[in-house]
Structures are given as C-alpha cells and as structure tokens.
Scaffold this motif. Sequence first.
Motif, PDB file in Angstrom:
ATOM      1  N   PHE A 156       0.878  -1.172   0.000  1.00 47.59           N
ATOM      2  CA  PHE A 156       0.000   0.000   0.000  1.00 47.59           C
ATOM      3  C   PHE A 156       0.914   1.220   0.000  1.00 47.59           C
ATOM      4  N   THR A 157       0.803   2.057  -1.040  1.00 48.07           N
ATOM      5  CA  THR A 157       1.783   3.133  -1.171  1.00 48.07           C
ATOM      6  C   THR A 157       1.149   4.418  -1.685  1.00 48.07           C
ATOM      7  N   ASN A 158       1.801   5.514  -1.383  1.00 51.78           N
ATOM      8  CA  ASN A 158       1.403   6.802  -1.954  1.00 51.78           C
ATOM      9  C   ASN A 158       2.554   7.394  -2.767  1.00 51.78           C
ATOM     10  N   ASN A 159       3.598   6.559  -3.014  1.00 50.61           N
ATOM     11  CA  ASN A 159       4.770   7.097  -3.723  1.00 50.61           C
ATOM     12  C   ASN A 159       5.463   5.976  -4.488  1.00 50.61           C
ATOM     13  N   ASP A 160       6.392   6.363  -5.338  1.00 47.27           N
ATOM     14  CA  ASP A 160       7.034   5.386  -6.220  1.00 47.27           C
ATOM     15  C   ASP A 160       7.918   4.394  -5.486  1.00 47.27           C
ATOM     16  N   ASP A 161       8.383   4.772  -4.293  1.00 48.30           N
ATOM     17  CA  ASP A 161       9.280   3.847  -3.610  1.00 48.30           C
ATOM     18  C   ASP A 161       8.564   2.558  -3.233  1.00 48.30           C
ATOM     19  N   GLY A 162       7.254   2.651  -2.952  1.00 49.21           N
ATOM     20  CA  GLY A 162       6.504   1.443  -2.624  1.00 49.21           C
ATOM     21  C   GLY A 162       6.496   0.459  -3.792  1.00 49.21           C
ATOM     22  N   LEU A 163       6.534   1.012  -5.023  1.00 53.23           N
ATOM     23  CA  LEU A 163       6.521   0.136  -6.208  1.00 53.23           C
ATOM     24  C   LEU A 163       7.785  -0.716  -6.266  1.00 53.23           C
ATOM     25  N   ARG A 164       8.906  -0.152  -5.774  1.00 55.62           N
ATOM     26  CA  ARG A 164      10.170  -0.902  -5.774  1.00 55.62           C
ATOM     27  C   ARG A 164      10.038  -2.187  -4.977  1.00 55.62           C
ATOM     28  N   THR A 165       9.308  -2.083  -3.859  1.00 53.17           N
ATOM     29  CA  THR A 165       9.141  -3.267  -3.020  1.00 53.17           C
ATOM     30  C   THR A 165       8.436  -4.366  -3.804  1.00 53.17           C
ATOM     31  N   ALA A 166       7.368  -3.971  -4.490  1.00 52.43           N
ATOM     32  CA  ALA A 166       6.618  -4.964  -5.267  1.00 52.43           C
ATOM     33  C   ALA A 166       7.519  -5.617  -6.316  1.00 52.43           C
ATOM     34  N   ILE A 167       8.310  -4.797  -6.981  1.00 46.72           N
ATOM     35  CA  ILE A 167       9.194  -5.325  -8.039  1.00 46.72           C
ATOM     36  C   ILE A 167      10.240  -6.266  -7.442  1.00 46.72           C
TER      37      ILE A 167
END
Lengths: 978, 94
Positions: free
Chosen positions: A328-339
């Motif tokens: 659950f994110t509000n910024n691009d850094d959260g996407l890194r975790t998913a990747i």
Amino acid sequence: MTQSHRIEGGQIDRSKTLRFTFDGIPYQGHPGDTLASALLANGVRLMGRSFKYHRPRGPLSAGSEEPNALVELRSGGRQEPNTRATVAELYEGLTASSQNRWPSLRFDAMGINDKLSTFFAAGFYYKTFMWPKSFWEKLYEPIIRRAAGLGSVTREEDPDAYDKGFLHCDLLVIGAGPAGLMAALTAGQAGKRVILADEDFRMGGRLNAETFAVGDSQGADWATATVAELASLPNVRLMTRTTVVGAFDHGIYSAVERVSDHLPTPAKGKPRQVLWRIYTGKAILAGGATERPIAFENNDRPGIMLSGALRAYANRWGVKAGERVAVFTNNDDGLRTAIDLQAKGIDVVAVIDSRDGGDLLPGIRHLRGADVIDTSGKLGLTSITVRQGNGRSETIALNALGISGGWNPNVNIHSHHRSRPVYDPTIAAFVPGQDGPPGLLVAGAAAGQMSTHAALKTGRDAAIAAFDLTTVPDLPQAEDAPVKITPLWHVAHGKGRAWIDQQNDVTVKDVQLAKQENFTSVEHLKRYTTLGMATDQGKTGNVIGLAVMAELTGRSIPETGTTIYRPPYTPVALGALAGRSRGREFKPFRLTPSHHWAREQGATFVEVGNWLRTQWVPKPGETEWRQSVDREVLATRKSVGICDVTTLGKIDIQGTDAGAFLDRVYANTFSTLAVGKCRYGLMLREDGIVFDDGTTARMGQNEYVMTTTTANAVTVFRHLEFCRQCLWPEMDVQLISTTEAWAQFSVAGPNARKLLEKIVDQDISDAAFPYMAAGNITVGGLRARLFRISFSGELAYEIAVPTRYGDALLREMLAKGAEYDPIVYGTEALGVMRIEKGHVAGGELNGTSTALNMGLGKMVSKKKDSIGMVLSQREGLTDEDGYRLVGVRPVDPKASLTAGSHFLEKGVAPMAANDGGWLTSKVSSPHLGCDIALGYLKAGDRKIGQRMRIVNLLAGLDTEVEIISPHMFDPEGERLRG
Amino acid sequence: MLIHHPILGPRDAQEFVYLGDASLIDRPDGMTAGVDAFHDYLYNRTNPAGEHQELWYHEQGDRSWLVVTRNTVTHEITKVELARDVARARGRTK
C-alpha cells in the motif's frame, strides 16, 4: 523448527547455524541475522504486545526506528528490557522473551484493555484519576503501572563492564550509507582524520537492503569495497555498532559503541558498551531516512510492515515476511518493493496505490486510486479490505502488507541545538532547517536527497565543503530517480482505530480528541496524546500525527510545524552513561597514611569527605563501639593518644604579601603573628557566614601554612585562588596545596611532650616550644613540621612528615613511647573531645551560621577589610537575640540527647512558634558521665545556667536539660598549656 | 563545551569549575563601601540572553581563573582571558 520463510540471497552466512530461543521455543538463524529477521525466517511475526491496549504486534521496521518488536533479551543480571528485535544481532544461544503480556504472548489477559479502548483515549488519566488525591499512590498508580508498560528490569547486578572513551578527529561522519561512505572516502583520501560511525553491524546503509547498482557492481558490493578501501587508510577509523546519539557544544558528539552486545558474553577484559566523546572540527550527518506508514483502520497487526522493511528483509536477510504480499503506497518507492519481492519469487497479490493515473506496473495487479481501509487477523494479518477508486470494496487474503507513506529524513541530530526542521513539499517531509550545530553538514537522504546518485554526490560535496578540497574521488554511476509522492497521511473511513504512534498506542482518534479539546499546537498535541514520547521518539509516527492535526485544523503542515528532537537518538543504557563510575569507582576513597596500620588492628573506618578515616580502633574484648571510644578518650586524657589528621587541608602560602593576604581572607589578623607561632583563623564567605576554620602557622617572614577542615580543603583553595587572581592581582602571594604532601598526626595528652621528645631531634620543652608554637624540625634527620596546637583540649602537638614516612612515624611513636601506653584514637573520640571543649566542627559550620552565632563574634576585625567583614554586620546577622552556641547537659545524667532535637521553654507546646533552636552535635562524655551536646539557642549567651527542654517529636524525646557553657571540660585551658 | 584557555589551548569544560558573573571581580573596598554596596556586588546580577562574561576556574588544570565571554543562547565562546589580566585592566591594582 526449520526456517520456513527463508529464501535465497542476502548477506547472511548460511554456512553457520545459530541456535536461539524466543519465549522458550528453540529456533535457528544465521550470522548476519537480527533477532527480528531470524524470527521472521522461522515464520514468527507476533513478537510483542502494545503498551496500552495490549494489541498483538510484530516488527514494523527493519531498523532502529522500531516501535513494536520490543523484547527482553538475555536473562539474570544481563536481562535487558525493551530491546528492539530489529537491531539485536543474533548470536549462538541468544534467549529472548516477549514482554507486557500475561500469561502468554498469544493469550494476554490484559488484552481486555483493547476492548475498553474508549476509556484509554488520550487525556484519560487527566480526566479520570483526579480525586481523591490519596488514591493516586495507593490505587491508580499501581494499577496503571501494571496494565500499561514495557519490559521489566532485572533486580540483579549487571555483571558486565562499561567504559568511556575520548576520540579526536577532523571529520565525524554519522552514517555509512552511500552519502557517508562517499564523504568519508573524500575526506580520508585527502588525509583528514576521519571517524565513520554507523549504528549497524554492517556498513552500507540502505545499499545493503536494495538491489541498486553503484558503478559496475551491486550497491552492497560497492559498499563492501569502499569500506575495505577506507580500512586501508591509516587516518580513517571505522566504527560499526556505534550510534552517534547526540550533538553537543563546540564540535563534541557522543556515541555509544556496542562492543559486545552481539556476543553471548563480552570477551575477557572487554566492556559491554563504550560511551565515546568525540571531539571533531567538522561533522557530516548522513543518517539516511526513515520510512513512515499510513494510518488506516487496524494498521498495526503483525505482518503489516513498512514497505522498505519488507524489501530489506528479502534483499538483505533472505526472508519473506509472507507468502502472499501486497503493498500500500502513496509514492514510487513502494513500487520498488513490489518489483523486488516479485523478482524474489514472492507472490505479490496487489499494489494498492493511493495515487490516481500514471503508469501501471507490468505483471503486477496495480490498483490506482485505491486505499486499504481495514485489515483482519487476530494474532497476525490474514486479509485486507481495499476500497477501489470506483468505490467498490474488496477483501484480499494475504499474510504480509508493506506500507509506504514516504520517507522522513533523519534530521534528529541536526535538531539537537534546537534547529527546527522545515517542510519540503517535493518530498512531503521535513528536512534540516537553519542554525544547526556549527560545523555540522548534512548529506544524502538525511538532507532530503533521496536518490543513490544524490546521496553519493552530496556526501562528496559535503566533504569538499568542509575542507575546501580540490582533489576528490570520481562519483560512481547510480540511479537518480526523483521522488514521486502524493501525500496521504491517513485513510478516512469508518470508526475504527488507525494507529499513528504504535509504541505509545496513539491513534487518529486521539489526535481528533486533542483538536476537539483545543490542544492544537504540536507541543500540546505531543503532551496530550503522548505522541512521539515513547522510546522510539516517534521516528515513524510524529510526522503523520502533526499532518493529521494540520488536516483537522485546516492549516498547512509548515503552519502546524513540528516538534524537535533531543539526545539521545536511540535509547542509551544507564550502564553506558555510568561507565566505570560504579560501586566504589563512583566515589573512590583516599586512604590516610595510617590506614594500613589501622587495618592491621581491625579498625572501623568512616567516610569523611573523600577520605576513609579511622573511626575507632577496638582492643580485644571490646564488643561495642562505646567501649572503644570511651577507652580512647580516657587514655588520651590520662596519658597520650595519637590521631591521624592528614585529611585536614594544608595550603602553603608564600610571598612578601602573604600576611596581608591572610588578613584579607581571614576575619582575624595574621600579619601580626610572630614567626614560629600559629593562630586559630576564622574564614568568612562574602555574605558574612562562616566558611571554614583552622590554624595557620607562620613558618617564616613570608611563609605561612594554613590548615582547613577536611571537607572544605578543595573549596577553600579555590576561593583563595579567586581572591589572589581576581580580587588582588597586585599582591605578591603564591599558593600551593600540600594536603597530600604531609602525613600529619595529632599527639595529645599529658604525656604528649614526653613521647615526642623521644622522636624529634630538637628541644621541645615548654620554654623552647610553648603553646601555639610552630616550626620546622627534624625527626631522625628527616624534615618535619611541628605545631603545638590542640583540638582535644590536652597538651597536644601536630607533627607532620613527608607522606611516605607517615606509616613509619606512627609505628615509631607507638614503639618508642610504649612506656606511656599510647593509644591511637579515631574520629569518634576526636568528636567527643572537641565537643567537651566546645570547638565547632561540621554540625556547627553548617553554612548558615555566623561568627556571632558561634560565640566568635569578636574575632571579626573591623580594623581591616576582609572577605565577609562588611556583610557580617548586616542587621539580620547581628540580632542580640539570635542563635548562640551553648553546651547542653541533661538534668538526669541517665537521659539521652539526640542531635537535631529542638530547644523549648518549659511548659510550652512543641510547635515552630516556640522553637528556641536545635542541638547541632551530641556525644556521650566519659568524663562528665552523661550525654553532652552543643547547640544553637536563641539568646543562648544569656541563658547559661537555665533549664529548658530538649524535644524531638520524631524520636519521642522530651528531656529537661541545663544550658551550660560550651567549654564543658577544663574551661580555663590549664591542660593544654601544661 | 570547549574553552580556549589563553595558555593551554582548547580544554574540555569538564576540567573547569563555573563560578558566575565576572562582575564578582569588582569587589568594593570594605573599608570605604558599606553594606548596600556589598549587597549590590554580591546579589545583583544581570541575566542576559546573549553575551555574558563569566568566571571559570581551571581546577583540573593550571588553577587559572578565567573570564569567558559566552553567548548564553548559543553557547558560542568569543573570548577567553586570564581573570588576573581582566582584574588589572579594571584597575584592581592598589
């Protein structure tokens, strides 16, 4: 149990297995693990209960900001409460247990607090436990203490040593991530003395937790190579496991090095921790940033973690927090975790992205404009409820959720001189403000420079700026992604609780309540809700709390402002602050020259100032202290007694103005004292109160020897230096403290002279060495000093020899004077004899009494200026009915007196209005056969011969006494002139 | 804090004992000044938020009394002098 959640990769040493237990259950991990990573690797995510509501909790983070996973580490004397499992390094045989739960972590009876949460909202204590006052101590406090709390402290002594150390450098670099490494490398290669300190046991900072490349290698490998390069520089000191905890004045920083915390027990001779004081010209704060969560209902369940922590556990420790994971994110850094997690083969079931529009992640279910609105799972996360952009809700089964609400620069140390951080909307976080500690530069994520490239560059730039460097290392290539964030602080939905400060159990509702009750300033918000007041100082929660307050009040975040941080950055063990100042080392003794002799005799000792003095010296058959003391007094008055008075302060005063100087520092006159004589001197403070007393001898035309009381030896010397340097700099006078240079013994009693005649080389007959004579003599050729002075009222001398001969002199006097049956007396007998003579000492020299009070008013000469002379004449200090020193004797000789008792007239009620004064010192006099005392009595000089009462309500005493002259024994002084 | 001792260079403040306002140097003459003057000398102090001259004693050192000019808000030390020199400059040589 096998490590069910261990995946491949990571910086752990799989060739070795470490065994440990948590709540008695055995597990296995590897070197390189923390307790948290190892427990997660074993599928354990429930690690504690929360402070107030006893909610089940697991780790939120993978670092020192951890609010939840607090455990009791070790056992016995080494038990350590509130240890963050996320930074506790795993070692063979580690034992840990959960805390704040009863009877067990899985079933906690105090979990009832969670159901009663309405009663535990902010301000509950203030409103509820108001009255009656007496209930506080008896009822409220104990219940609250038991219900809400953290770990328990051991009652056993810590067996380990702690130490303090001092370091000096040109540059202190705080944090060894990309910015810190680059700063240290730049300054180190330029030849500067650099200290690089990092709280982690592995340098590299965030590079260890990421998959980024730096230059041609993985970030973690670049960090390893850079650390190796730094290690090869002799001017660089690398300090791992070392947290810089505070910035103090003038370039002084404190740091705690956990030397042995990663070992079962410290290596022989090694301390557990060292508190370093680092003196540096410049410092660079490269402390990185801390991710913050987003508040939503039930966002505190085990399995819900910061997104960057999920990534760190997978990348650095080879641990998956769950099989099915969402972010659950509000910024691009959260996407890194998913990747990253997907690349590790972990099933990423969804990315819930609160932002609208934008690119979708390929190959991952990426929900845009969606929020997590609730979660379930009693002891650990089992599902989340997602509200999608179109308003539809969906429940997703999973067992781990990463949250990314953005990253807060670790500005803490920059705030230690009260610099307020400023809000930077481009990263939606506070960055260091103006007026930080002089000489402190900030680099990397701590400065809001969030990309790896920016960290490397600002680290290098800071070192360049610190020293105006021209030759600098090349910057390696690294990612330079911008921060893309749309702030979301809390998800508005429903009525459940959404946690902000997980350690202190502060929720969005509490902030709403604070606003409702008008505690809207951030400082009020903090105190009212306890936001940020837990051991983690709100590292993950503070900014959310104030942002929620900003929303509620309609103010901007900069208008709302932020609280600032104080040292320490992370909790510091009291043992580290104490260092070696423990037990006897806290206040070491000084031993007198006669100490060894006295110990051979089985003497009892007493602390006097910082000395250990002989209190009495028992003879065989004496079973009670009074027997020894009475014998010592009687033997001294009958024949001769010897007492070690080395502890009295001794100051040599020399110069052509020495006499004039003494006239100004003593109330009485010394310039007229004949050479070879001594005199009792009374020293006042400038406010007219008696400071100290003692005898001072004139050894030559321009040479005096002053004695001070034992207790004031240091402060009198300091005062004399003040007078000499600040008040009368024109005077030719020099001072030196010789307290430790001379061993000095009082030899008192009718046979004192006969004994000393066997010791000294000179004629000391009464004619040659009369009362109050002083002089340099020799003892068997050895230089010595002799003073004919008496504290006991007997014919007495004080003889001094260089300290190393003190023990020999005592033994010689006892041997050569054997025919006079000399005894050695201690401080008790000394006290009996001085009180019999009415001499003032500690109880009378109490810092509130004047010369007049002591019956020594005439000693204050008005014919010359001296310290305290003028103000001693103040109206309030010259009252004719003021306190005067008197002697006291009970009418019934069998009645006992107690020091501290008060004088009352007969027939009056024992109340303050009738108080006539108090007893300052009391002894039992073997000569007078009763208790005697000294005291300060109002108009006491006019009450000699009267009868009064001595009342002590605490001791239940009400005794009739006779007021007598303080000179109770040999008032004419015939004995001492004998 | 660090105090730049005029003779010994930078020393840690832990080595020193603090006394207070350097106006304590300006002691009146007891033979001519009265109780009021001494009362003023001993008890009345300014309490500035800013630059302050104060007395420090290098007890764990060379026993010098120093006059340290320190900003009480920032702790910046702008001047350190031997108290003896300050006393002489203030005319304390009779």
